[in-house]
Each structure stands twice: as C-alpha cells, then as structure tokens.
Design a protein around this motif. Structure first.
Motif, mmCIF file in Angstrom:
data_model
loop_
_atom_site.group_PDB
_atom_site.id
_atom_site.type_symbol
_atom_site.label_atom_id
_atom_site.label_comp_id
_atom_site.label_asym_id
_atom_site.label_seq_id
_atom_site.Cartn_x
_atom_site.Cartn_y
_atom_site.Cartn_z
ATOM 1 N N GLU A 10 9.295 -10.988 -4.391
ATOM 2 C CA GLU A 10 9.355 -10.631 -2.974
ATOM 3 C C GLU A 10 10.449 -9.591 -2.715
ATOM 4 O OE1 GLU A 10 7.970 -15.040 -2.633
ATOM 5 O OE2 GLU A 10 9.120 -13.859 -4.061
ATOM 6 N N ARG A 11 11.600 -9.760 -3.336
ATOM 7 C CA ARG A 11 12.689 -8.797 -3.154
ATOM 8 C C ARG A 11 12.367 -7.488 -3.870
ATOM 9 N NH1 ARG A 11 16.817 -7.000 -5.794
ATOM 10 N NH2 ARG A 11 16.738 -8.523 -7.459
ATOM 11 N N LEU A 12 11.793 -7.589 -5.048
ATOM 12 C CA LEU A 12 11.450 -6.403 -5.829
ATOM 13 C C LEU A 12 10.484 -5.493 -5.079
ATOM 14 C CD1 LEU A 12 11.624 -4.935 -8.596
ATOM 15 C CD2 LEU A 12 9.636 -6.281 -9.269
ATOM 16 N N TRP A 13 9.512 -6.078 -4.383
ATOM 17 C CA TRP A 13 8.487 -5.300 -3.686
ATOM 18 C C TRP A 13 8.739 -5.190 -2.188
ATOM 19 C CZ3 TRP A 13 5.148 -2.172 -5.927
ATOM 20 C CH2 TRP A 13 4.913 -2.342 -7.287
ATOM 21 N N GLN A 14 9.932 -5.547 -1.753
ATOM 22 C CA GLN A 14 10.260 -5.462 -0.337
ATOM 23 C C GLN A 14 10.269 -4.000 0.102
ATOM 24 O OE1 GLN A 14 14.242 -6.756 0.631
ATOM 25 N NE2 GLN A 14 13.499 -7.686 2.506
ATOM 26 N N VAL A 15 9.650 -3.750 1.236
ATOM 27 C CA VAL A 15 9.617 -2.388 1.775
ATOM 28 C C VAL A 15 10.911 -2.156 2.550
ATOM 29 C CG1 VAL A 15 8.384 -0.792 3.264
ATOM 30 C CG2 VAL A 15 7.106 -2.491 1.947
ATOM 31 N N PRO A 16 11.731 -1.172 2.142
ATOM 32 C CA PRO A 16 12.972 -0.915 2.867
ATOM 33 C C PRO A 16 12.703 -0.424 4.293
ATOM 34 C CG PRO A 16 12.893 0.338 0.804
ATOM 35 C CD PRO A 16 11.558 -0.290 1.007
ATOM 36 N N VAL A 17 13.509 -0.902 5.203
ATOM 37 C CA VAL A 17 13.407 -0.475 6.592
ATOM 38 C C VAL A 17 14.252 0.771 6.769
ATOM 39 C CG1 VAL A 17 13.865 -1.157 8.974
ATOM 40 C CG2 VAL A 17 13.087 -2.862 7.316
ATOM 41 N N PRO A 18 13.676 1.872 7.323
ATOM 42 C CA PRO A 18 14.473 3.084 7.509
ATOM 43 C C PRO A 18 15.746 2.787 8.299
ATOM 44 C CG PRO A 18 12.160 3.511 7.983
ATOM 45 C CD PRO A 18 12.316 2.019 7.791
ATOM 46 N N GLY A 25 -7.981 -6.495 -8.277
ATOM 47 C CA GLY A 25 -8.061 -5.086 -7.891
ATOM 48 C C GLY A 25 -7.214 -4.806 -6.663
ATOM 49 N N ASP A 26 -7.795 -4.953 -5.477
ATOM 50 C CA ASP A 26 -7.072 -4.688 -4.234
ATOM 51 C C ASP A 26 -6.010 -5.736 -3.932
ATOM 52 O OD1 ASP A 26 -8.597 -2.425 -3.776
ATOM 53 O OD2 ASP A 26 -10.021 -3.450 -2.472
ATOM 54 N N VAL A 27 -6.114 -6.888 -4.556
ATOM 55 C CA VAL A 27 -5.152 -7.971 -4.374
ATOM 56 C C VAL A 27 -4.780 -8.514 -5.749
ATOM 57 C CG1 VAL A 27 -4.728 -10.248 -3.355
ATOM 58 C CG2 VAL A 27 -6.142 -8.592 -2.122
ATOM 59 N N VAL A 28 -3.479 -8.621 -5.995
ATOM 60 C CA VAL A 28 -2.984 -9.234 -7.228
ATOM 61 C C VAL A 28 -2.267 -10.516 -6.822
ATOM 62 C CG1 VAL A 28 -1.435 -8.998 -9.200
ATOM 63 C CG2 VAL A 28 -2.792 -7.046 -8.447
ATOM 64 N N VAL A 29 -2.642 -11.615 -7.467
ATOM 65 C CA VAL A 29 -2.123 -12.927 -7.117
ATOM 66 C C VAL A 29 -1.166 -13.398 -8.209
ATOM 67 C CG1 VAL A 29 -2.752 -15.284 -6.462
ATOM 68 C CG2 VAL A 29 -4.369 -13.401 -6.046
ATOM 69 N N HIS A 30 0.021 -13.825 -7.793
ATOM 70 C CA HIS A 30 1.025 -14.369 -8.703
ATOM 71 C C HIS A 30 1.241 -15.829 -8.309
ATOM 72 C CE1 HIS A 30 2.328 -10.403 -10.215
ATOM 73 N NE2 HIS A 30 2.053 -9.992 -8.986
ATOM 74 N N VAL A 31 0.875 -16.746 -9.183
ATOM 75 C CA VAL A 31 1.105 -18.173 -8.941
ATOM 76 C C VAL A 31 2.158 -18.602 -9.950
ATOM 77 C CG1 VAL A 31 0.077 -20.444 -8.708
ATOM 78 C CG2 VAL A 31 -1.326 -18.414 -8.281
ATOM 79 N N ARG A 70 0.817 -1.224 0.000
ATOM 80 C CA ARG A 70 0.000 0.000 0.000
ATOM 81 C C ARG A 70 0.843 1.263 0.000
ATOM 82 N NH1 ARG A 70 -4.141 -2.197 4.527
ATOM 83 N NH2 ARG A 70 -2.170 -3.060 5.236
ATOM 84 N N GLU A 71 1.995 1.232 0.664
ATOM 85 C CA GLU A 71 2.862 2.415 0.727
ATOM 86 C C GLU A 71 3.695 2.589 -0.541
ATOM 87 O OE1 GLU A 71 2.848 4.630 3.279
ATOM 88 O OE2 GLU A 71 1.196 3.451 4.120
ATOM 89 N N MET A 72 3.714 1.567 -1.394
ATOM 90 C CA MET A 72 4.581 1.588 -2.570
ATOM 91 C C MET A 72 3.827 1.708 -3.890
ATOM 92 S SD MET A 72 7.122 -1.460 -1.404
ATOM 93 C CE MET A 72 8.247 -1.244 -2.759
ATOM 94 N N SER A 73 2.525 1.442 -3.871
ATOM 95 C CA SER A 73 1.780 1.394 -5.122
ATOM 96 C C SER A 73 0.357 1.904 -4.927
ATOM 97 C CB SER A 73 1.731 -0.052 -5.635
ATOM 98 O OG SER A 73 0.883 -0.147 -6.741
ATOM 99 N N GLY A 74 -0.110 2.635 -5.889
ATOM 100 C CA GLY A 74 -1.504 3.063 -5.883
ATOM 101 C C GLY A 74 -2.378 2.126 -6.698
ATOM 102 N N VAL A 75 -1.772 1.092 -7.261
ATOM 103 C CA VAL A 75 -2.480 0.175 -8.145
ATOM 104 C C VAL A 75 -3.194 -0.921 -7.365
ATOM 105 C CG1 VAL A 75 -2.178 -1.471 -10.042
ATOM 106 C CG2 VAL A 75 -0.873 0.644 -10.019
#
Length: 114
Positions: free
Chosen positions: A101-109, A83-89, A28-33
């Motif tokens: 998982e690494r691509l969308w990992q949220v960096p820790v401050p 929509g609110d959830v995109v599923v990758h199988v 949610r913090e990384m994408s508006g999609v």
C-alpha cells in the motif's frame, strides 16, 4: 467487463470468504501494466490459498480467463493476475513486511512525498 467491474467482482469474491483489510489501489497513473491492485489479508496459509482460489473461480464463472496465479504452494502471499486487476492475498506478516500500500501510494501534489 471493464476494470472497475472486475475490481468489484474481486472484492466481492474476497469478502465472500472473509478476506480481511481489503484495499483497492488505483494505479492507472503509475503503471501501464495494470489498473488496480487489490490487497487482502488472510488468517492462515490455508485461508490465503482459499481467498485466492475463490477469486480465480468467481472470475472464471464470468468468462474471464486469469493470466496466472503464483505463490499458492506456500500460501504466505498468493498473487492472482487478472490483467486489469492484480490481486495480492497475504498473511499479515508478509503484508506488513512488503507494505504494498505504501509502495504504490499516489503522492499528493504539495505533500512531503513528492
């Protein structure tokens, strides 16, 4: 149904047909999609297709209209857009190669990643 409930329904649907290594990413913090990405592995092309199909069927049973599904022709990687959830199988090889998982990992401050 809110995004959290939809995410739970997706995970339950994947677990019902023995999805492997299910991971839910809160983006949610990384994408508006979309709010969540759920990534799951299947053991074969047929299993990947079956997992994605089960998600599709289960959400439709609850009155949710999926926005689309792609990749079911080959079954290496099937994407189900809810929509609110995109599923990758994915097959394990594709999952390792694309490493979502690494691509969308949220960096820790304060970590080396920010």
């Amino acid at each position: 149904m809110d995004a959290e409930q939809l995410k739970k329904l997706v995970i339950d649907s994947l677990e019902d047909v023995k999805g492997r290594e299910i991971v839910a990413l809160d983006i949610r913090e990384m994408s508006g999609v979309t709010d969540f990405m759920v990534v799951c592995s299947g053991t074969s092309n047929r299993h990947v297709k079956s997992l994605a199909h089960n998600v599709w069927v289960e959400v439709k049973k609850r009155g949710i209209v999926p926005l689309g599904m792609e990749g079911e022709d080959t079954g290496d990687w099937v994407l189900v857009d809810l929509g609110d959830v995109v599923v990758h199988v994915m097959l394990p090889e594709a999952r390792l190669f694309y490493d979502l998982e690494r691509l969308w990992q949220v960096p820790v401050p304060g970590s080396d990643e920010d």
